[in-house]
Design an enzyme around this catalytic site. Structure first.
Site, mmCIF file in Angstrom:
data_model
loop_
_atom_site.group_PDB
_atom_site.id
_atom_site.type_symbol
_atom_site.label_atom_id
_atom_site.label_comp_id
_atom_site.label_asym_id
_atom_site.label_seq_id
_atom_site.Cartn_x
_atom_site.Cartn_y
_atom_site.Cartn_z
ATOM 1 N N SER A 1 0.828 -1.202 0.000
ATOM 2 C CA SER A 1 0.000 0.000 0.000
ATOM 3 C C SER A 1 0.868 1.260 0.000
ATOM 4 O O SER A 1 1.764 1.400 -0.840
ATOM 5 C CB SER A 1 -0.947 -0.035 1.211
ATOM 6 O OG SER A 1 -1.908 0.981 1.145
ATOM 7 N N ASP B 1 -9.005 -4.559 -5.975
ATOM 8 C CA ASP B 1 -8.455 -3.478 -5.143
ATOM 9 C C ASP B 1 -9.063 -2.142 -5.564
ATOM 10 O O ASP B 1 -8.945 -1.737 -6.725
ATOM 11 C CB ASP B 1 -6.932 -3.443 -5.301
ATOM 12 C CG ASP B 1 -6.234 -2.530 -4.309
ATOM 13 O OD1 ASP B 1 -6.894 -1.639 -3.745
ATOM 14 O OD2 ASP B 1 -5.022 -2.717 -4.103
ATOM 15 N N HIS C 1 -8.422 -4.423 -1.220
ATOM 16 C CA HIS C 1 -7.080 -3.952 -0.878
ATOM 17 C C HIS C 1 -6.518 -4.676 0.338
ATOM 18 O O HIS C 1 -5.317 -4.961 0.411
ATOM 19 C CB HIS C 1 -7.134 -2.441 -0.617
ATOM 20 C CG HIS C 1 -5.805 -1.792 -0.425
ATOM 21 N ND1 HIS C 1 -4.842 -1.725 -1.407
ATOM 22 C CD2 HIS C 1 -5.276 -1.153 0.656
ATOM 23 C CE1 HIS C 1 -3.776 -1.081 -0.955
ATOM 24 N NE2 HIS C 1 -4.006 -0.731 0.293
#
Length: 387
Positions: free
Chosen positions: A164, A331, A364
């Protein structure tokens, strides 16, 4: 079967060098700061088996094992923090195999889990930094951690890993210090801040700053901007998980009919779930740290922060490295097209790259929740030692 790590502890690196301070991208240099960090596994004799792990936006230095206490955090080390945020990935036989590697994870400069941040005491005043804490950029976080590596006598990393927002840090590390990195593993990240991210981040900033208790960031002596910070977290949280996963999680939430703030009565489990996420988050995080990280995200510039001419020039510096790039097909924070751009740039620069797309309904958050989708690929790359 791999074994879990047992109890771990946070260590503290104290940087104090007025003659050679940490030079920040904005404002005056920082001559003193603290980084909270943890290590897992042992360094070998020549310190060539070290993996540097950057955490995601609201993560901490506690990536694996169990750590029941970090002193001096004013209650932020809640029970939720006791288990390492990447525990399924770190340990003997796991993705980051501590029988082979030494893994280091540090809380960001500007964070709130023991590293110097806005909630820390400013030695010049004896009060929390608050609004006077320096403006930070992603590069500043990276360079502070290079000081930690220097302190530990680590010249070249076996790998740098970043999921991330930590992926931004991994890319910066690779491009600014190509001689210090062999393998680069960015998970669910990109090469720039997108328009969608800018809008979501801006909404979060305004949610916090509009809270009457925020007081421009100088709130530590009184009530804290919990309503604004909780709202900011809810704005962000909906992008971390897929709609299907959100629907499944919300089913188990007890729907409260009590109005959260005014006359509106919640009438669906997803509302109760999101309200709980915000209320839980404010107990463990600092509003000023949240804003500092959001600000660094808004200003993230891979070209500018590496001193390159353009994105192609950024990755030409990485020719001696090998990349393993992960996408998650569902995501909504960093969509697959962002990793596609990263891979295209790497190939144009003739940098060796493997690109894996994992298929998950978790969105995600799959990089936190589903180690089986990532571990075989990570092990295959990290265990290949021909340098």
């Amino acid at each position: 079967m791999s074994q879990a790590l047992t109890e771990t502890r946070t260590q503290f690196f104290e940087f104090d060098d007025p003659a050679a301070p940490l030079r920040l991208c904005v404002g005056d240099p920082l001559p003193r700061f603290t980084l909270a960090y943890e290590t897992y596994g042992r360094m070998n004799a020549d310190r060539s088996n070290v993996i540097l792990l950057y955490h995601a936006m609201t993560g901490s230095q506690h990536a694996a094992g169990r750590n029941p206490d970090v002193p001096g955090l004013d209650g932020r080390w809640t029970e939720e923090m006791h288990e390492g945020w990447w525990d399924p990935f770190i340990g003997p036989g796991k993705a980051l195999d501590t029988d082979k590697f030494c893994v280091i994870c540090a809380n960001y400069l500007g964070g709130c889990y023991g590293s110097t941040g806005p909630a820390s005491i400013d030695p010049a005043t004896g009060r929390p930094w608050g609004s006077t804490f320096p403006v930070l950029r992603m590069r500043d976080v990276v360079e502070s951690q290079m000081k930690l590596l220097d302190h530990l006598g680590i010249g070249k990393l076996h790998a740098v890993v970043g999921p991330s927002l930590g992926g931004f840090m991994a890319l910066l590390t690779a491009a600014i210090h190509p001689e210090r990195v062999h393998f680069v593993l960015p998970l669910s990240t990109g090469v720039e801040t997108t328009i969608d991210q800018r809008l979501l981040n801006f909404e979060q900033v305004t949610a916090i700053e509009a809270d009457p208790y925020f007081r421009g960031g100088d709130f530590y002596a009184g009530a804290r901007p919990d309503v604004g910070l909780a709202l900011a977290r809810r704005i962000a949280h909906k992008t971390f998980i897929s709609p299907d996963a959100l629907r499944m999680r919300a089913r188990s939430e007890v729907v409260s009919q009590k109005p959260p703030h005014g006359w509106y009565e919640m009438n669906h489990p997803v509302e109760s779930y999101m309200l709980h996420q915000g209320q839980k988050f404010v107990k463990r995080f600092d509003a000023n740290s949240y804003l500092r990280i959001l600000d660094a995200w808004q200003w993230f510039n891979l070209v500018g922060e590496t001193g390159a001419r353009d994105l192609r020039d950024v990755f030409r510096r990485c020719g001696s490295q090998e990349f393993l790039v992960f996408s998650i097909d569902n995501d909504h924070t960093f969509e697959r097209k962002h990793q596609e751009k990263l891979v295209r740039l790497l190939k144009q620069a003739e940098v060796p790259v493997i690109w894996i797309t994992v298929h998950s309904d978790k969105g995600h958050d799959a990089f936190l929740l589903e180690p089986r989708l990532f571990t075989p690929h990570i092990q295959e790359v990290l265990n290949h030692r021909d340098d």
